[in-house]
Scaffold this motif. Structure first.
Motif, mmCIF file in Angstrom:
data_model
loop_
_atom_site.group_PDB
_atom_site.id
_atom_site.type_symbol
_atom_site.label_atom_id
_atom_site.label_comp_id
_atom_site.label_asym_id
_atom_site.label_seq_id
_atom_site.Cartn_x
_atom_site.Cartn_y
_atom_site.Cartn_z
ATOM 1 N N GLN A 132 0.835 -1.213 0.000
ATOM 2 C CA GLN A 132 0.000 0.000 0.000
ATOM 3 C C GLN A 132 0.864 1.257 0.000
ATOM 4 N N LYS A 133 2.012 1.187 0.689
ATOM 5 C CA LYS A 133 2.928 2.344 0.679
ATOM 6 C C LYS A 133 3.431 2.607 -0.742
ATOM 7 N N LYS A 134 3.730 1.518 -1.469
ATOM 8 C CA LYS A 134 4.177 1.689 -2.863
ATOM 9 C C LYS A 134 3.075 2.337 -3.692
ATOM 10 N N LEU A 135 1.830 1.898 -3.464
ATOM 11 C CA LEU A 135 0.710 2.507 -4.196
ATOM 12 C C LEU A 135 0.583 3.986 -3.850
ATOM 13 N N LEU A 136 0.786 4.310 -2.574
ATOM 14 C CA LEU A 136 0.717 5.715 -2.160
ATOM 15 C C LEU A 136 1.839 6.529 -2.821
ATOM 16 N N GLU A 137 3.026 5.918 -2.943
ATOM 17 C CA GLU A 137 4.128 6.612 -3.634
ATOM 18 C C GLU A 137 3.729 6.916 -5.080
ATOM 19 N N ILE A 138 3.086 5.933 -5.714
ATOM 20 C CA ILE A 138 2.656 6.145 -7.106
ATOM 21 C C ILE A 138 1.551 7.202 -7.142
ATOM 22 N N ALA A 139 0.644 7.145 -6.168
ATOM 23 C CA ALA A 139 -0.448 8.125 -6.093
ATOM 24 C C ALA A 139 0.118 9.544 -6.030
ATOM 25 N N ARG A 140 1.168 9.722 -5.222
ATOM 26 C CA ARG A 140 1.766 11.055 -5.080
ATOM 27 C C ARG A 140 2.359 11.527 -6.405
ATOM 28 N N ALA A 141 2.942 10.587 -7.151
ATOM 29 C CA ALA A 141 3.528 10.960 -8.442
ATOM 30 C C ALA A 141 2.445 11.322 -9.454
ATOM 31 N N LEU A 142 1.241 10.749 -9.280
ATOM 32 C CA LEU A 142 0.170 10.959 -10.265
ATOM 33 C C LEU A 142 -0.527 12.308 -10.116
ATOM 34 N N LEU A 143 -0.444 12.907 -8.951
ATOM 35 C CA LEU A 143 -1.229 14.121 -8.695
ATOM 36 C C LEU A 143 -0.948 15.234 -9.706
ATOM 37 N N PRO A 144 0.307 15.479 -10.070
ATOM 38 C CA PRO A 144 0.538 16.567 -11.045
ATOM 39 C C PRO A 144 0.291 16.191 -12.506
ATOM 40 N N ASP A 145 -0.412 15.079 -12.777
ATOM 41 C CA ASP A 145 -0.698 14.676 -14.161
ATOM 42 C C ASP A 145 0.558 14.506 -15.009
ATOM 43 N N PRO A 146 1.461 13.631 -14.596
ATOM 44 C CA PRO A 146 2.733 13.502 -15.310
ATOM 45 C C PRO A 146 2.578 12.861 -16.685
ATOM 46 N N LYS A 147 3.556 13.138 -17.537
ATOM 47 C CA LYS A 147 3.622 12.474 -18.845
ATOM 48 C C LYS A 147 4.532 11.255 -18.768
ATOM 49 N N PHE A 148 5.477 11.320 -17.832
ATOM 50 C CA PHE A 148 6.495 10.270 -17.740
ATOM 51 C C PHE A 148 6.802 10.024 -16.267
ATOM 52 N N ILE A 149 6.650 8.782 -15.836
ATOM 53 C CA ILE A 149 6.895 8.444 -14.428
ATOM 54 C C ILE A 149 8.058 7.468 -14.336
ATOM 55 N N LEU A 150 8.999 7.766 -13.434
ATOM 56 C CA LEU A 150 10.107 6.852 -13.182
ATOM 57 C C LEU A 150 9.890 6.186 -11.831
ATOM 58 N N LEU A 151 9.973 4.867 -11.824
ATOM 59 C CA LEU A 151 9.729 4.101 -10.601
ATOM 60 C C LEU A 151 11.000 3.349 -10.223
ATOM 61 N N ASP A 152 11.398 3.458 -8.947
ATOM 62 C CA ASP A 152 12.580 2.721 -8.486
ATOM 63 C C ASP A 152 12.124 1.545 -7.630
ATOM 64 N N GLU A 153 12.237 0.372 -8.184
ATOM 65 C CA GLU A 153 11.878 -0.880 -7.519
ATOM 66 C C GLU A 153 10.458 -0.879 -6.947
ATOM 67 N N PRO A 154 9.455 -0.732 -7.826
ATOM 68 C CA PRO A 154 8.069 -0.703 -7.348
ATOM 69 C C PRO A 154 7.596 -2.025 -6.732
ATOM 70 N N ALA A 155 8.279 -3.120 -7.014
ATOM 71 C CA ALA A 155 7.821 -4.414 -6.484
ATOM 72 C C ALA A 155 8.497 -4.787 -5.168
ATOM 73 N N ALA A 156 9.529 -4.034 -4.772
ATOM 74 C CA ALA A 156 10.287 -4.419 -3.571
ATOM 75 C C ALA A 156 9.390 -4.391 -2.332
ATOM 76 N N GLY A 157 9.324 -5.500 -1.627
ATOM 77 C CA GLY A 157 8.545 -5.575 -0.390
ATOM 78 C C GLY A 157 7.043 -5.614 -0.586
ATOM 79 N N VAL A 158 6.605 -5.924 -1.802
ATOM 80 C CA VAL A 158 5.161 -5.933 -2.084
ATOM 81 C C VAL A 158 4.658 -7.381 -2.158
ATOM 82 N N ALA A 159 3.586 -7.673 -1.405
ATOM 83 C CA ALA A 159 3.005 -9.021 -1.418
ATOM 84 C C ALA A 159 2.270 -9.255 -2.742
#
Ligand SMILES: Nc1ncnc2c1ncn2[C@@H]1O[C@H](COP(=O)(O)OP(=O)(O)O)[C@@H](O)[C@H]1O
Ligand SMILES: [Mg+2]
Length: 254
Positions: free
Chosen positions: A157-184
């Motif tokens: 859920q923390k990873k999803l929240l990190e992505i949520a924060r990146a989405l707020l400004p309506d980005p064109k390009f998102i860079l993710l650093d290890e989005p699967a780490a520690g995710v069930a």
């Protein structure tokens, strides 16, 4: 390839360590590009150099026709190029919704001058953000925990929240650093689905990841890095069959 984001001959030294060494890579519009490579290959430094967190010593970064090399992160973000950030200690005590509303570093209200001279604009921006924050949290399945402390979220859920924060400004390009780490696994499925949906909506992605299942599921293109530079690029099948890649991992399980 029509490059949306292009990294040309970028180098970055930390003390005596060359984290990036003459690194050149490009990323196509509307695609999901994976970045893989052994630990210490320079993947995180590359994301930081692209998004302005780290200033390259040499080389250039061009995004969507703009030379962005060395620009501060908020300027790069305002062009639509953002990276995710871990929820740091101070933010863990805040609620999920508060985390989202405090996140964008380039909001009008945070610009010098903006805060002083544009109060009505700030207010409109706040209202717009609050509405959008709700939409994003609903979409990511986090609305029901919107008033919970971010500290109480699971790793996924923390990873999803990190992505949520990146989405707020309506980005064109998102860079993710290890989005699967520690995710069930169940939440990993949600993250995979989200990346695919956003990609179908036209958002471009670059993601650093060790989880080869995620890479093979979502990435159209893959860059392999080793020792601060790009080693091989191609489809997941191509790069994982390449002898130079196998050698770079020296028998690590791919
Ligand atoms: N802020 C820093 N200070 C000193 N050395 C760093 C710093 N950031 C990265 N490095 C070094 O640069 C190299 C590349 O690191 P990094 O970009 O984190 O690799 P990766 O993400 O591929 O594991 C490593 O040797 C790392 O120790
Ligand atoms: Mg890293």
């Amino acid at each position: 390839m029509n490059a949306f984001l292009s990294v040309q001959h970028v180098s970055k030294q930390f003390g005596g360590v060359a984290a990036l060494h003459d690194c050149s890579l490009s990323f196509a519009k509307g695609r999901v590009t994976g970045i893989i490579g052994p630990n210490g290959a320079g993947k995180t430094t590359l994301l930081n150099a692209i998004t302005g967190l780290v200033k390259p010593d040499r080389g250039s970064v061009v995004f969507d026709g703009h030379e962005v090399t060395g620009l501060p992160m908020h300027r790069i973000a305002s062009l639509g190029l953002v990276r995710t950030f871990q929820i740091v200690r101070e933010l863990r005590g805040l609620t999920v919704l508060e985390n989202l509303l405090l996140s964008p570093p380039h909001q009008v209200g945070e610009r010098i001058g903006g805060a002083l001279f544009a109060r009505p604009l700030v207010k409109r921006q706040d209202q717009k953000n609050a509405f959008k924050a709700r939409e994003i949290l609903q979409r990511l399945g986090l609305w029901r925990v919107a008033d919970h402390s971010a500290a109480a979220l699971s790793g996924g859920q923390k990873k999803l929240l990190e992505i949520a924060r990146a989405l707020l400004p309506d980005p064109k390009f998102i860079l993710l650093d290890e989005p699967a780490a520690g995710v069930a696994p169940p939440l990993l499925k949600d993250i995979i689905r989200l990346i695919k949906e956003l990609s179908a909506e036209g958002v471009s992605f670059a993601l650093v990841e060790h989880d080869m299942h995620l890479i093979s599921e979502v990435c159209h293109d893959v860059h392999v890095m080793a020792e601060g530079t790009a080693l091989v690029s191609g489809s997941f099948a191509d790069v994982t069959a390449d002898q130079r890649v196998i050698d770079a991992y020296l028998g690590m399980a791919l």
